[in-house]
Motif scaffolding. Structure first.
Motif, short mmCIF file in Angstrom:
data_model
loop_
_atom_site.label_atom_id
_atom_site.label_comp_id
_atom_site.label_asym_id
_atom_site.label_seq_id
_atom_site.Cartn_x
_atom_site.Cartn_y
_atom_site.Cartn_z
N ARG A 115 -4.62 17.18 -0.83
CA ARG A 115 -4.36 17.94 0.41
C ARG A 115 -3.75 16.98 1.42
N ALA A 116 -2.41 16.94 1.44
CA ALA A 116 -1.70 15.87 2.14
C ALA A 116 -2.04 15.81 3.63
N GLU A 117 -1.98 16.93 4.32
CA GLU A 117 -2.19 16.90 5.77
C GLU A 117 -3.62 16.50 6.10
N ASP A 118 -4.58 17.10 5.40
CA ASP A 118 -5.97 16.78 5.68
C ASP A 118 -6.27 15.32 5.36
N ALA A 119 -5.74 14.83 4.23
CA ALA A 119 -5.97 13.43 3.86
C ALA A 119 -5.36 12.48 4.88
N ALA A 120 -4.15 12.78 5.35
CA ALA A 120 -3.51 11.93 6.35
C ALA A 120 -4.33 11.90 7.65
N ASP A 121 -4.78 13.05 8.10
CA ASP A 121 -5.57 13.11 9.34
C ASP A 121 -6.91 12.40 9.18
N THR A 209 -9.46 15.73 -0.50
CA THR A 209 -9.27 14.84 0.63
C THR A 209 -10.29 13.70 0.57
N PHE A 210 -10.23 12.81 1.53
CA PHE A 210 -11.10 11.64 1.52
C PHE A 210 -12.48 11.99 2.09
N CYS A 211 -13.52 11.45 1.45
CA CYS A 211 -14.88 11.78 1.87
C CYS A 211 -15.76 10.54 2.05
N GLY A 212 -15.23 9.34 1.84
CA GLY A 212 -16.03 8.14 2.02
C GLY A 212 -15.21 6.89 1.74
N VAL A 213 -15.68 5.78 2.26
CA VAL A 213 -15.05 4.47 2.04
C VAL A 213 -16.14 3.49 1.67
N VAL A 214 -15.92 2.72 0.59
CA VAL A 214 -16.95 1.80 0.11
C VAL A 214 -16.41 0.37 0.08
N ASP A 215 -17.29 -0.55 -0.25
CA ASP A 215 -17.00 -1.98 -0.45
C ASP A 215 -16.40 -2.62 0.80
N PHE A 216 -17.28 -2.99 1.72
CA PHE A 216 -16.87 -3.67 2.94
C PHE A 216 -17.02 -5.18 2.83
N GLY A 217 -17.00 -5.70 1.61
CA GLY A 217 -17.14 -7.14 1.43
C GLY A 217 -16.02 -7.95 2.06
N ASP A 218 -14.84 -7.35 2.20
CA ASP A 218 -13.71 -8.07 2.81
C ASP A 218 -13.56 -7.75 4.29
N LEU A 235 -2.21 8.02 0.09
CA LEU A 235 -1.85 9.38 0.49
C LEU A 235 -0.91 10.05 -0.51
N PRO A 236 -0.96 11.38 -0.57
CA PRO A 236 0.03 12.11 -1.37
C PRO A 236 1.43 11.91 -0.81
N ASP A 237 2.43 12.24 -1.61
CA ASP A 237 3.81 12.12 -1.17
C ASP A 237 4.03 12.91 0.12
N GLY A 238 4.81 12.31 1.03
CA GLY A 238 5.20 13.00 2.24
C GLY A 238 4.20 12.99 3.36
N ALA A 239 3.07 12.27 3.18
CA ALA A 239 2.01 12.31 4.19
C ALA A 239 2.00 11.10 5.12
N ASP A 241 4.15 9.83 7.31
CA ASP A 241 4.57 10.03 8.70
C ASP A 241 3.49 10.74 9.51
N ARG A 242 2.84 11.73 8.91
CA ARG A 242 1.76 12.42 9.63
C ARG A 242 0.62 11.46 9.93
N PHE A 243 0.30 10.60 8.95
CA PHE A 243 -0.75 9.60 9.15
C PHE A 243 -0.40 8.69 10.33
N HIS A 244 0.81 8.16 10.34
CA HIS A 244 1.20 7.24 11.41
C HIS A 244 1.15 7.93 12.77
N ALA A 245 1.57 9.20 12.82
CA ALA A 245 1.56 9.93 14.09
C ALA A 245 0.14 10.19 14.57
N ALA A 246 -0.81 10.31 13.62
CA ALA A 246 -2.19 10.61 13.99
C ALA A 246 -3.00 9.37 14.35
N CYS A 247 -2.52 8.19 13.99
CA CYS A 247 -3.26 6.95 14.30
C CYS A 247 -3.26 6.69 15.80
N ARG A 248 -4.38 6.16 16.29
CA ARG A 248 -4.51 5.80 17.70
C ARG A 248 -5.06 4.39 17.82
#
Length: 305
Positions: A115-121, A209-218, A235-239, A241-248
């Motif tokens: 789910r490209a948009e949801d994953a990017a957001d 979509t993404f539901c968790g992030v693991v391994d914070f050793g680095d 991210l899936p193809d085409g996502a 730009d949406r990710f970059h626009a949503a970053c703050r």
């Protein structure tokens, strides 16, 4: 550096729990994952035991997670494995180990986001929350999070290796992405908190979509471009730009150029690890191949944008 691999068994882990955390020793126990530095064993429904097994550096990484992840986790919008108990070295096992929370989901190298948009957001919200100025005394990266220039030799060797093996048909677009990234201005902002290792096996998915992030050793402080490379890897193809626009805050052009360089390095390494897996070699992971190939395709296409 390599360490003699520890032979971790359910009996050993239960004995460690009985010695140091007896209230947890009776919970069901099963192997969850074998990483480069640590093994993760699921403990009951809500917990996991994380033990170093194959590298000298694993002890330091676990202690870093124990010190810093509980501080950062409350501000993150995705579940992460939060240390709950510290196991100390003993005659049974001469290294530190952790009991953490268990994070549900499937690794993205096996079940990628669709789910490209949801994953990017979702990825943008997570990194926007994590990428905050780090305090004095925050850990430094293991060679990551600084300028790309010192990685030139590593890049050249990796590109030559994947080309020789036939894993990349045309190396020139990859080389152009790298050269553009190295030419970008260095990060001039404050050192920000970074995950530092956002490859598909360390990000979990559910329902596309993404539901968790693991391994914070680095976990370390540095240039956010290192983490923003995930846009082309996860991210899936085409996502992207949406990710970059949503970053703050929104990443500037120079940061995105450097991020492409970090993504190239990660994709090339993943291709070689996948090739080892295809040939049945120790440490190989065949599932890393498809996301790495897609990443290089997207990176080459992004250079003209």
């Amino acid at each position: 550096m390599p360490h003699a691999p520890a032979r971790l068994t359910p009996d050993l882990i239960r004995a460690l729990l009985r010695d140091q955390h007896p209230d947890l020793a009776g919970l069901p126990l099963e192997l969850g994952a074998r990483g480069w530095d640590n093994q993760v064993w699921r403990l009951g429904d809500e917990l996991a035991v994380r033990l170093p097994w194959a590298t000298e550096s694993a002890d330091e990484l676990l202690l870093k997670e124990h010190a810093w992840v509980p501080v950062l986790a409350p501000g993150l919008p995705l579940p992460v494995p939060v240390p709950q108990r510290l196991g100390v070295p003993s005659e049974r096992f001469p290294r530190p180990w952790l009991v953490t929370t268990w994070v549900r989901g499937e690794p993205a190298d096996r079940v990628p986001a669709t789910r490209a948009e949801d994953a990017a957001d979702t990825l943008a919200r997570f990194l926007s929350a994590l990428h905050r100025p780090a305090p004095a005394g925050a850990p430094a990266g293991r060679g990551r999070g600084g300028p790309l220039g010192p990685y030139g030799e590593h890049f050249g060797q990796a590109l030559a290796a994947v080309t020789e093996k036939g894993l990349v048909a045309d190396p020139e677009p990859v080389r152009r992405v790298w050269e553009d990234a190295v030419a970008a201005p260095d990060w001039q902002g404050p050192a920000l908190w970074l995950h530092g290792d956002l490859h598909p096996a360390n990000v979990l998915t559910a329902n596309g979509t993404f539901c968790g992030v693991v391994d914070f050793g680095d976990l370390f402080a540095g240039d956010p471009a290192c983490d923003l490379a995930a846009a082309w890897i996860l991210l899936p193809d085409g996502a992207a730009d949406r990710f970059h626009a949503a970053c703050r805050p929104a990443p500037d052009v120079a940061t995105l150029r450097r991020a492409r360089g970090w993504a190239v390095l990660r994709a090339l390494s993943a291709l070689l690890i996948a090739d080892d897996g295809d040939r049945g070699l120790p440490g190989g992971k065949s599932t890393w191949g498809p996301p790495a190939r897609r990443s290089l395709e997207r990176l080459a296409a992004s250079l003209g944008q």
